[in-house]
Design an enzyme around this catalytic site. Structure first.
Site: not given
Lengths: 270, 282
Positions: A37, A138
């Protein structure tokens, strides 16, 4: 789940560039963990702002996850961005000396907030906005620390699932060894997201995609071939973490109240 | 006839900046002998106004910016979007058609999207009409963004005799699985193709670009001719300025070949609608 990677790259770089310029910032700052990420965010930031305007922070806890640190360094070297390494163990250890805990999760959250605190400190020093690195998976699962890694100024990857990020990562040239890594929040040695969540990202993303993007009812998702326990677990995660996606609640007692009917655009006067 | 679509990115709540932007583009268009210049929805104010809506509202009769735009329409025609404060104090999401220093028509948006990411119904009063009006180029009609996604609105312009359907828009893109653009861009194009073909009318769709509060306006402004063919397409997502020479005779040519207009039965539609509305069940 397939994305048009060149188009997504274009939109996200545009977003980073325009949003920073609206707030009269030229520089972006972010924590680089060595994972996918933050690597993707770094690549996008360099594309949007130029390598000179991106500062990467490597914030390890002592010697924990040395290999991650090496990957973080790879991202920095590949992109030729300014960087800073700050070991957070002196601060953490000093605190835990007086407030001991053996709970790995509690300590992990504290680490995330220590990193946040350093990034915000440098955000002001450098006049640079913090680029978040939380992805859609997430955010929906609440798999992040509130006011920790979830804290940022703008969050370019927030509408991309982890598996979509992998598609984007390949297109924008994130090194293969970072793309192929087993995802970890780095809370303790040997931790992996998928072990902790009890599901693979492929499964999670497909279920989330049906529930969220396609607004499919729970029963239909199960009928389409996903185990009932898995679907229920994901729904439980989503519901249980709504507070992480909202500002703290304010009881409405006046005629006009922040968070209720004081409704201004984020880009107000920008 | 020369037409230009100004695919701009207005600055949110900054009327002064946006007026200047309109003036600059209009000056350029005038030099190029553009007959009709179209700006997007809420081009004078930006879209995501929320509680700024009231501050951004102007009265077309009294406002100085509006007057300046009227002056600007000397020697050409101009369509732009603004927040309208009506005499009775109600606030509308409106588009104005100005020509030769006169206001020929103001359309107040009827279909205010208020679902999911949209909340226009919270801040705007609903318009009540779809009127066609005479222009130097023949009869025209206007719609604003979500109006156009209700084909009944296009039917009213068709029944009212419009040969030029002008749609101003501030449509954010959604869906990134497709090629080159947001998935929603093809939705607008589908409507453009369908309505132009079956109304045997030109469709001018002027969308905006830029970002507001994380929403990415999709651009992709277009012109469809009365045969339902894509005549011109602006770039997706990026600022653009689309100029095209169109032949107004195409309306008549196509209507001779395909007599949808001749064979329309508005009186039957009207009676049928009355019966449907009368028999609504809860």
């Amino acid at each position: 789940m397939k994305i048009n990677a060149p188009f997504v790259e274009k939109i996200l770089t545009k977003f980073i560039k325009e949003e920073l310029s609206k707030f009269q910032y030229k520089k972006g700052i972010l924590g680089i963990s060595g994972g996918l990420d933050s690597a993707v965010t770094s690549f996008l930031a360099v594309k949007a702002l130029g390598a000179n305007n991106v500062i990467g922070f490597v914030l390890p806890y002592g010697k924990l996850s040395r290999s991650c640190e090496k990957d973080a360094q790879d991202v920095i070297n590949t992109l030729k961005i300014r960087s800073r390494r700050i070991d957070i163990s002196p601060m953490l250890d000093a605190y835990y000396k007086h407030n001991p805990s053996s709970d790995r999760r509690i300590k992990g959250n504290k680490m995330a907030r220590e990193r946040m605190s350093i990034l915000y400190d440098h955000s002001e020093r450098e006049h640079a906005l913090i680029l978040g690195t939380s992805n859609k998976t997430e955010l929906l699962l609440g798999y992040g620390t509130i006011h920790g890694d979830m804290a940022c100024a703008i969050n370019p990857l927030g509408d991309l699932y982890k598996t979509q990020l992998r598609q984007l990562a390949e297109y924008i040239g994130v090194p293969e060894h970072i793309r192929k890594k087993v995802p970890t929040a780095g809370l303790w040695d040997g931790q992996t997201d998928e072990d902790e969540l009890g599901l693979s990202y492929e499964e999670i993303d497909q279920i989330l995609f049906l529930l969220v993007d396609k607004r499919m009812p729970r029963e239909k998702v199960i009928d389409s071939g996903f185990a009932k326990e898995k679907v229920n677990k994901i729904i439980r995660f989503i519901k249980g973490s709504e507070f992480k996606r909202k500002l703290p609640l304010i009881p409405k007692i006046s005629e006009r109240t922040v968070g209720h009917d004081f409704l201004f655009p984020y880009d107000w006067d920008r | 006839m020369k037409i230009a679509l100004a695919q701009i990115a207005p600055r949110l709540g900054d009327l002064k900046y946006n007026l200047k932007l309109h003036q600059n583009i209009a000056a350029k268009a005038k030099k190029e002998n553009v007959d009709l210049l179209i700006f997007p929805e809420l081009s004078l104010t930006g879209y995501t106004l929320k509680d700024l809506t009231q501050d951004a509202a102007i009265n077309p009769q009294k406002d100085s910016a509006f007057k300046k735009l009227r002056t600007l329409s000397q020697g050409m025609s101009l369509v732009f979007g603004f927040v309208e404060e009506a005499e009775d104090g109600l606030i509308y999401n409106s588009s104005a058609f100005l020509s030769q220093g006169q206001t020929l028509h103001i359309h107040r948006k009827v279909f205010l999207p208020t679902y999911g990411m949209f909340e226009e119904g919270k801040f705007f009063a609903q318009g009540k009409n779809f009127r066609t009006f005479s222009t130097p180029f023949g009869k025209a009609g206007m719609m604003i963004c979500y109006d156009f996604l209700h084909y009944s609105a296009s039917y009213l312009l068709f029944a009212g005799g419009s040969g030029l359907n002008i749609i101003t828009s501030a449509a954010p893109g959604r869906g990134v699985a497709d090629d080159q653009s947001f998935a929603t861009s093809s939705m607008w194009e589908l409507m453009g193709k369908t309505i132009s073909r079956f109304s045997s009318a030109f469709v001018f769709y002027c969308n905006r670009v830029g970002l507001e509060d994380g929403k990415v306006f999709a651009g992709g402004s277009f012109i469809y001719n009365p045969a339902g063919n894509l005549f011109a397409l602006a770039s997706y997502v990026d600022e653009d300025y689309l100029v095209a020479d169109i032949d107004l005779e195409e309306i008549k040519t196509f209507r001779k070949k395909w007599p949808y207009k001749r064979d329309d039965k508005p009186e039957i539609i009207l009676e049928a609608l009355k019966r449907i509305v009368k028999n609504y069940e809860d």
